[in-house]
Design a protein around this motif. Sequence first.
Motif, PDB file in Angstrom:
ATOM      1  N   ASP A   1     -35.310  13.356   3.380  1.00 47.78           N
ATOM      2  CA  ASP A   1     -35.322  12.868   1.997  1.00 47.78           C
ATOM      3  C   ASP A   1     -33.914  12.519   1.538  1.00 47.78           C
ATOM      4  OD1 ASP A   1     -38.032  13.246   1.848  1.00 47.78           O
ATOM      5  OD2 ASP A   1     -37.929  15.141   0.764  1.00 47.78           O
ATOM      6  N   ALA A   2     -32.910  13.153   2.167  1.00 48.69           N
ATOM      7  CA  ALA A   2     -31.512  12.909   1.810  1.00 48.69           C
ATOM      8  C   ALA A   2     -30.802  12.097   2.894  1.00 48.69           C
ATOM      9  CB  ALA A   2     -30.801  14.240   1.595  1.00 48.69           C
ATOM     10  N   SER A   3     -31.538  11.213   3.551  1.00 51.28           N
ATOM     11  CA  SER A   3     -31.005  10.498   4.715  1.00 51.28           C
ATOM     12  C   SER A   3     -29.812   9.594   4.390  1.00 51.28           C
ATOM     13  CB  SER A   3     -32.112   9.658   5.368  1.00 51.28           C
ATOM     14  OG  SER A   3     -32.667   8.747   4.435  1.00 51.28           O
ATOM     15  N   PHE A   4     -29.622   9.225   3.118  1.00 58.93           N
ATOM     16  CA  PHE A   4     -28.492   8.368   2.736  1.00 58.93           C
ATOM     17  C   PHE A   4     -27.459   9.160   1.937  1.00 58.93           C
ATOM     18  CE2 PHE A   4     -26.816   4.387   0.516  1.00 58.93           C
ATOM     19  CZ  PHE A   4     -26.235   3.874   1.658  1.00 58.93           C
ATOM     20  N   ILE A   5     -27.434  10.481   2.140  1.00 59.28           N
ATOM     21  CA  ILE A   5     -26.505  11.353   1.412  1.00 59.28           C
ATOM     22  C   ILE A   5     -25.677  12.141   2.415  1.00 59.28           C
ATOM     23  CG2 ILE A   5     -26.265  13.270  -0.212  1.00 59.28           C
ATOM     24  CD1 ILE A   5     -28.961  12.487  -1.410  1.00 59.28           C
ATOM     25  N   THR A   6     -24.363  12.002   2.316  1.00 53.21           N
ATOM     26  CA  THR A   6     -23.470  12.851   3.103  1.00 53.21           C
ATOM     27  C   THR A   6     -22.171  13.031   2.351  1.00 53.21           C
ATOM     28  OG1 THR A   6     -22.615  13.280   5.335  1.00 53.21           O
ATOM     29  CG2 THR A   6     -22.324  11.038   4.485  1.00 53.21           C
ATOM     30  N   GLY A   7     -21.558  14.197   2.528  1.00 52.64           N
ATOM     31  CA  GLY A   7     -20.261  14.482   1.924  1.00 52.64           C
ATOM     32  C   GLY A   7     -20.299  15.005   0.508  1.00 52.64           C
ATOM     33  N   ILE A   8     -21.489  15.247  -0.047  1.00 53.90           N
ATOM     34  CA  ILE A   8     -21.530  15.646  -1.455  1.00 53.90           C
ATOM     35  C   ILE A   8     -21.426  17.164  -1.613  1.00 53.90           C
ATOM     36  CG2 ILE A   8     -22.995  13.670  -2.000  1.00 53.90           C
ATOM     37  CD1 ILE A   8     -25.229  15.806  -2.641  1.00 53.90           C
ATOM     38  N   ASP A   9     -21.077  17.566  -2.821  1.00 50.00           N
ATOM     39  CA  ASP A   9     -21.107  18.971  -3.241  1.00 50.00           C
ATOM     40  C   ASP A   9     -22.063  19.031  -4.417  1.00 50.00           C
ATOM     41  OD1 ASP A   9     -20.666  21.605  -3.788  1.00 50.00           O
ATOM     42  OD2 ASP A   9     -18.564  21.386  -4.369  1.00 50.00           O
ATOM     43  N   LEU A  10     -23.252  19.567  -4.183  1.00 45.74           N
ATOM     44  CA  LEU A  10     -24.289  19.583  -5.201  1.00 45.74           C
ATOM     45  C   LEU A  10     -24.234  20.883  -5.979  1.00 45.74           C
ATOM     46  CD1 LEU A  10     -26.821  18.366  -6.517  1.00 45.74           C
ATOM     47  CD2 LEU A  10     -28.167  19.315  -4.614  1.00 45.74           C
ATOM     48  N   TYR A  11     -23.906  20.790  -7.274  1.00 41.67           N
ATOM     49  CA  TYR A  11     -23.863  21.977  -8.123  1.00 41.67           C
ATOM     50  C   TYR A  11     -25.286  22.356  -8.533  1.00 41.67           C
ATOM     51  CZ  TYR A  11     -18.939  20.675  -8.606  1.00 41.67           C
ATOM     52  OH  TYR A  11     -17.631  20.343  -8.359  1.00 41.67           O
ATOM     53  N   VAL A  12     -25.652  23.595  -8.246  1.00 39.04           N
ATOM     54  CA  VAL A  12     -26.964  24.134  -8.650  1.00 39.04           C
ATOM     55  C   VAL A  12     -26.644  25.346  -9.507  1.00 39.04           C
ATOM     56  CG1 VAL A  12     -29.237  24.856  -7.840  1.00 39.04           C
ATOM     57  CG2 VAL A  12     -27.834  23.352  -6.416  1.00 39.04           C
ATOM     58  N   ASP A  13     -26.393  25.103 -10.785  1.00 42.16           N
ATOM     59  CA  ASP A  13     -25.679  26.101 -11.591  1.00 42.16           C
ATOM     60  C   ASP A  13     -26.162  26.232 -13.024  1.00 42.16           C
ATOM     61  OD1 ASP A  13     -24.840  23.694 -12.625  1.00 42.16           O
ATOM     62  OD2 ASP A  13     -22.693  24.095 -12.417  1.00 42.16           O
ATOM     63  N   GLY A  14     -27.335  25.700 -13.342  1.00 46.57           N
ATOM     64  CA  GLY A  14     -27.823  25.803 -14.706  1.00 46.57           C
ATOM     65  C   GLY A  14     -26.975  25.080 -15.727  1.00 46.57           C
ATOM     66  N   GLY A  15     -26.145  24.136 -15.264  1.00 48.47           N
ATOM     67  CA  GLY A  15     -25.319  23.338 -16.171  1.00 48.47           C
ATOM     68  C   GLY A  15     -23.904  23.829 -16.357  1.00 48.47           C
ATOM     69  N   CYS A  16     -23.467  24.843 -15.603  1.00 44.59           N
ATOM     70  CA  CYS A  16     -22.149  25.451 -15.826  1.00 44.59           C
ATOM     71  C   CYS A  16     -21.003  24.446 -15.739  1.00 44.59           C
ATOM     72  CB  CYS A  16     -21.909  26.559 -14.828  1.00 44.59           C
ATOM     73  SG  CYS A  16     -22.845  28.057 -15.102  1.00 44.59           S
ATOM     74  N   VAL A  17     -21.012  23.624 -14.711  1.00 45.13           N
ATOM     75  CA  VAL A  17     -19.873  22.741 -14.482  1.00 45.13           C
ATOM     76  C   VAL A  17     -19.901  21.520 -15.393  1.00 45.13           C
ATOM     77  CG1 VAL A  17     -18.782  21.206 -12.779  1.00 45.13           C
ATOM     78  CG2 VAL A  17     -19.510  23.497 -12.107  1.00 45.13           C
ATOM     79  N   GLU A  18     -21.076  20.947 -15.587  1.00 44.87           N
ATOM     80  CA  GLU A  18     -21.165  19.660 -16.274  1.00 44.87           C
ATOM     81  C   GLU A  18     -21.353  19.754 -17.786  1.00 44.87           C
ATOM     82  OE1 GLU A  18     -20.343  17.124 -14.732  1.00 44.87           O
ATOM     83  OE2 GLU A  18     -20.588  17.689 -12.634  1.00 44.87           O
ATOM     84  N   LEU A  19     -21.846  20.885 -18.275  1.00 43.47           N
ATOM     85  CA  LEU A  19     -22.154  20.973 -19.711  1.00 43.47           C
ATOM     86  C   LEU A  19     -21.097  21.768 -20.460  1.00 43.47           C
ATOM     87  CD1 LEU A  19     -26.002  21.638 -19.595  1.00 43.47           C
ATOM     88  CD2 LEU A  19     -24.778  19.454 -19.702  1.00 43.47           C
TER      89      LEU A  19
END
Length: 247
Positions: A229-247
Amino acid sequence: MRFRDKVVLVMGGNSGIGRASAEAFAAEGAHVFLTGRDQKTIDETVAAIPGARGFRADIADIDSATPALDAIRAAHGRIDVLFVNAGIGAFVPVPEVTPQQWDEIHNVNLRGCFFAVQRALPLMGKGGSIVLTGSIGSVAAVPGNVIYAASKAGLRAVARTLAVELVEQGIRVNMVSPGPTETPIINRSGLPPEGVAGLRSLMTQAVPMKRMGTPEEIAKPVLFLASDDASFITGIDLYVDGGCVEL
């Protein structure tokens, strides 16, 4: 069943996010191999995952993963998905950090994780996927978190470099960075029980969603990045944080 007949190695797969991910990979048809430092939790995890095989290994000891890799080579000859999840942490104020504490955490979180990938690479090829567990601590300035944060920031740099070096081999490399998550690592932070309770409260209040995540909530994006499903995704850092970093 995105991982039907895929060979998956979860390093640090005997508790928390690693165990939740190992169970999820198996539920989608994978042949699951896992490593960990504690034989009791390894045995418990393997007993809960039909067909899984567990091996005691300390990621800080580079050679300790050899039995697991040898078993995979003998049984399947390849690794399709490598999830490097092993990690430790400690909260220590800057003036109190010792070289021994620094080395202990970096030997696991940075040095150990890098060489774990290096050792597994000969078993990987086109279509393979590597996922590393990072942390929002790599970008968040949290008092007392300097050793852990530095190790995870270093691992982020490793992930980016691996991604660019392995892209021509058809191997994708990505990172999942959890925010505050209810895993056993919080109880191994070096704090007394009352300190752990206070830390948990502080972390919960820092999350825009006002709760901590669960291992299962981190496992889902791990499986997404590991899958086609992520075949065109490499090199990312995916934040799974309830919004801590972005909000």
